[in-house]
Each structure stands twice: as C-alpha cells, then as structure tokens.
Scaffold this motif. Structure first.
Motif, PDB file in Angstrom:
ATOM      1  N   UNK A 176      32.519  25.668 -22.106  1.00  0.00           N
ATOM      2  CA  UNK A 176      32.430  26.166 -23.482  1.00  0.00           C
ATOM      3  C   UNK A 176      33.056  25.236 -24.513  1.00  0.00           C
ATOM      4  N   UNK A 177      33.638  24.117 -24.085  1.00  0.00           N
ATOM      5  CA  UNK A 177      34.444  23.309 -24.999  1.00  0.00           C
ATOM      6  C   UNK A 177      33.643  22.694 -26.139  1.00  0.00           C
ATOM      7  N   UNK A 178      32.358  22.458 -25.944  1.00  0.00           N
ATOM      8  CA  UNK A 178      31.553  21.824 -26.992  1.00  0.00           C
ATOM      9  C   UNK A 178      30.562  22.783 -27.642  1.00  0.00           C
ATOM     10  N   UNK A 179      30.765  24.065 -27.403  1.00  0.00           N
ATOM     11  CA  UNK A 179      29.965  25.072 -28.082  1.00  0.00           C
ATOM     12  C   UNK A 179      30.656  25.467 -29.391  1.00  0.00           C
ATOM     13  N   UNK A 180      29.865  25.904 -30.346  1.00  0.00           N
ATOM     14  CA  UNK A 180      30.436  26.457 -31.571  1.00  0.00           C
ATOM     15  C   UNK A 180      31.226  27.721 -31.209  1.00  0.00           C
ATOM     16  N   UNK A 181      32.389  27.887 -31.838  1.00  0.00           N
ATOM     17  CA  UNK A 181      33.201  29.077 -31.542  1.00  0.00           C
ATOM     18  C   UNK A 181      32.412  30.363 -31.773  1.00  0.00           C
ATOM     19  N   UNK A 182      31.484  30.336 -32.740  1.00  0.00           N
ATOM     20  CA  UNK A 182      30.686  31.532 -33.021  1.00  0.00           C
ATOM     21  C   UNK A 182      29.719  31.857 -31.882  1.00  0.00           C
ATOM     22  N   UNK A 183      29.456  30.887 -31.026  1.00  0.00           N
ATOM     23  CA  UNK A 183      28.566  31.126 -29.890  1.00  0.00           C
ATOM     24  C   UNK A 183      29.288  31.782 -28.723  1.00  0.00           C
ATOM     25  N   UNK A 184      30.604  31.761 -28.759  1.00  0.00           N
ATOM     26  CA  UNK A 184      31.383  32.287 -27.644  1.00  0.00           C
ATOM     27  C   UNK A 184      31.582  33.782 -27.768  1.00  0.00           C
ATOM     28  N   UNK A 185      31.707  34.438 -26.632  1.00  0.00           N
ATOM     29  CA  UNK A 185      32.045  35.857 -26.629  1.00  0.00           C
ATOM     30  C   UNK A 185      33.460  36.049 -27.174  1.00  0.00           C
ATOM     31  N   UNK A 186      33.778  37.281 -27.532  1.00  0.00           N
ATOM     32  CA  UNK A 186      35.131  37.582 -28.008  1.00  0.00           C
ATOM     33  C   UNK A 186      36.173  37.223 -26.955  1.00  0.00           C
TER      34      UNK A 186
ATOM     35  N   UNK B 191      39.755  40.428 -22.447  1.00  0.00           N
ATOM     36  CA  UNK B 191      39.842  39.546 -21.279  1.00  0.00           C
ATOM     37  C   UNK B 191      39.386  40.270 -20.017  1.00  0.00           C
ATOM     38  N   UNK B 192      38.764  39.516 -19.106  1.00  0.00           N
ATOM     39  CA  UNK B 192      38.435  40.052 -17.794  1.00  0.00           C
ATOM     40  C   UNK B 192      39.698  40.061 -16.923  1.00  0.00           C
ATOM     41  N   UNK B 193      39.627  40.739 -15.797  1.00  0.00           N
ATOM     42  CA  UNK B 193      40.820  40.900 -14.963  1.00  0.00           C
ATOM     43  C   UNK B 193      41.364  39.575 -14.459  1.00  0.00           C
TER      44      UNK B 193
END
Length: 208
Positions: A122-132, A160-162
């Motif tokens: 996920x490091x080079x994705x736009x933050x808006x593309x990431x899940x909460x 967060x997941x477990x």
C-alpha cells in the motif's frame, strides 16, 4: 531520566464542557494511558498536548520546554486519525516528509512496522484509496517510528483487524522493554487498557 510531561493546575474547556479542571500531574517517560468512554474528551486532551487547543488555565512543560514554544512542538508527534488526508498523498511520500520533520525518526523502525502491519503493498497508493484500517496502520507505524519525546496515539485499535491489534500490543511491549525507552513518552488514549500485560506507567481517567 528521560523527558517528563508536567501539568500544573491545567484547565481545558471545550464548548460547555470541562475536560480537565485544576489538573496537576507529572507523566514520566514510558507508556501512559488516557482512559475514557466516547465523548469523555480524550482526543481534546491529546489536541491540547499537541498544541492544537489552548489551555484555559495552568502551565504545561515537556522536557523543560513550555507549552506553545518551538521547543515543545519539535518534540511532539501527533496526527488526528479522523482528519482528512490531502489529495494525492501516499504513505511513502508522507513518511519521507516526516523523516525530515522528526529529529528522532527511525527508518529501521518504520520498515519494521511496515512489515508488522503488512503495509508494503500500500505504500505507493493514494491514502484515499486505502481502507480506514490501512490508513490507521500507516499512522500507527509512523507514530511508533517517530521517536518523538511525546508520541500521542488516539484510539489505536479502531478499524484494525485482530492480527494488527496483536502486532500493535507487541510493538508497544517491545518499546517498553527497550533500553532507549527512557527517552520517550508514548501516550495512548483508549476506552480500556488494550492488553493486561502492557506496563502502563501512568493512567489518567476522564469522567466525561
């Protein structure tokens, strides 16, 4: 001895509600917890410590620097997890900027937490593309890697997941066990102590 956060007769009012009144305490280096339910004022207290809200009374100091001074601001890591992210900002770009702003930034710790939270894809994705949840993981990884004398973390397990919760608790425990730990205060705001094994050195409960 490491940094100490000192509040003397501090009062903070948000709207019609007092978050704290005549609060006097000293928070030593180590892992500390602000407890309180929804609406108790945990985020407001962290925003005060970050310099975003002004105290209505009293004095604060951090490792000898007065609240509101440049010396205070340079020692603090904070980002409100609910605040919107700028457009076209990736985790890689954001943390590259942070590395230049945080004098104690640890690139090796950032990479460790990227692995621990499985953030590499996920490091080079736009933050808006990431899940909460992924946005929260990026923020947590940066907070842990910041090395800031006062690191403020708000509601860390939201979304967060477990597996990520387990990793976060293990990372906090590892920080508490590390010899350089006396150089830092990590202040976590949450509705419960997260993990009974975590060595909280100080707890402050907000009644709401």
């Amino acid at each position: 001895m490491g940094p100490m956060l000192c509040l003397s007769n501090v009062a903070l009012q948000v709207g019609e509600r007092w978050i704290v009144q005549r609060c006097t305490l000293t928070v030593p280096a180590g892992l500390s917890l602000v407890l309180g339910g929804d609406g108790a004022g945990k985020t407001s207290l962290l925003r005060l410590l970050a310099g975003e809200l002004s105290p209505d009374a009293g004095q604060l100091s951090l490792a000898g620097a007065a609240w509101g001074s440049a010396g205070w601001g340079q020692q603090v890591f904070w980002r409100d997890p609910r605040a919107p992210w700028p457009a076209a900002l990736t985790p890689r770009a954001w943390t590259a900027a942070l590395a230049g702003q945080q004098p104690r930034w640890r690139e090796d710790e950032w990479r460790r937490h990227v692995d621990g939270f499985a953030l590499a894809p996920h490091l080079d994705k736009d933050m808006h593309q990431l899940s909460t949840g992924s946005q929260r993981k990026v923020l947590l990884a940066a907070a842990l890697a910041s090395g800031a004398a006062l690191t403020l973390i708000d509601e860390p397990v939201a979304a967060l997941d477990r597996g990520a919760v387990r990793y976060l608790c293990a990372a906090l425990q590892r920080l508490a066990d590390a010899s350089p730990w006396t150089e830092r205060i990590v202040l976590v705001a949450h509705y419960d102590p997260l993990d009974d094994s975590l060595p909280w050195r100080h707890m402050l409960t907000l009644a709401g």
